[in-house]
Scaffold this motif. Sequence first.
Motif, PDB file in Angstrom:
ATOM      1  N   ASN A 113       0.833  -1.170   0.124  1.00  0.00           N
ATOM      2  CA  ASN A 113      -0.036   0.077   0.073  1.00  0.00           C
ATOM      3  C   ASN A 113       0.791   1.332  -0.059  1.00  0.00           C
ATOM      4  O   ASN A 113       0.555   2.146   0.736  1.00  0.00           O
ATOM      5  CB  ASN A 113      -1.071  -0.047   1.027  1.00  0.00           C
ATOM      6  N   GLU A 115       0.713   3.384  -2.332  1.00  0.00           N
ATOM      7  CA  GLU A 115       0.081   4.331  -2.865  1.00  0.00           C
ATOM      8  C   GLU A 115      -0.965   5.058  -2.057  1.00  0.00           C
ATOM      9  O   GLU A 115      -1.804   6.099  -2.243  1.00  0.00           O
ATOM     10  CB  GLU A 115      -0.951   3.757  -4.285  1.00  0.00           C
ATOM     11  N   ALA A 116      -1.237   4.343  -0.931  1.00  0.00           N
ATOM     12  CA  ALA A 116      -1.865   4.808   0.303  1.00  0.00           C
ATOM     13  C   ALA A 116      -1.104   5.671   1.254  1.00  0.00           C
ATOM     14  O   ALA A 116      -1.616   5.825   2.420  1.00  0.00           O
ATOM     15  CB  ALA A 116      -2.741   3.887   0.813  1.00  0.00           C
ATOM     16  N   ASP A 149       2.064  -2.615   6.367  1.00  0.00           N
ATOM     17  CA  ASP A 149       1.204  -1.723   5.692  1.00  0.00           C
ATOM     18  C   ASP A 149       1.575  -0.364   5.824  1.00  0.00           C
ATOM     19  O   ASP A 149       1.654   0.312   6.972  1.00  0.00           O
ATOM     20  CB  ASP A 149      -0.106  -1.748   6.074  1.00  0.00           C
ATOM     21  N   THR A 151       0.113   2.465   4.663  1.00  0.00           N
ATOM     22  CA  THR A 151      -1.383   3.108   4.492  1.00  0.00           C
ATOM     23  C   THR A 151      -1.239   4.341   5.823  1.00  0.00           C
ATOM     24  O   THR A 151      -0.960   3.952   7.001  1.00  0.00           O
ATOM     25  CB  THR A 151      -2.639   2.388   4.739  1.00  0.00           C
TER      26      THR A 151
END
Length: 206
Positions: A113, A115-116, A149, A151
């Motif tokens: 992730n 891109e987050a 993660d 994000t």
Amino acid sequence: MAATKELKAQAREGVGKGAARELRRQGLVPAVIYGDKKPPVTISIAYKDAMKYIYAGGFLSHVIELDVDGTKHSVIPRDYQLDPVKDFAIHVDFLRVGKGTKLNVQVHVNFINEEASPGIKRGGTLNVVHHTLDLTVDADNIPEEITVDLTGLDIGDTIHLSSIKLPAGVTDHSHEEDVTIATIVAPSALKSSEGGEAEAGETPAA
């Protein structure tokens, strides 16, 4: 959990440098199985199979079912030697693993992730401090990887081991306190830009 791999081997009687050289001339790699309070067993494995597993990655963190002339042994590679000049396998050590055995292994870290991540979207860079983690795991439940993660992470954020959830039965085996896995760092252009603005627009305190 990493899938159990299978590897065929054959028992060998000869030991010593001369016997080992003869095996290598035959396209075989000398190896030994030890541990689990049982006598060591000297074996040989096909050179092509040894190199296939070694260069596939994660060789030292996968349990292997070793078929020695029809007898199955559950083992994990503990060490291997490569020829310093030609870079081919010349010896492998296998450790027997029984039910409930705990192992210290290195497990790959996978970051997801990107891109987050607001920091990366702004041009920040993921600075990976540890690509693998030293973990203590159950021999029959070795994770294929540890997922991190990204994000919501911004520039300046740091990812520590304590901030991720390890699989059940997995504990940290490193000698560091709360290992730093990665950080999100500002791009050089942003650092220079913000630094210049501060110099031009700020009045130093007396």
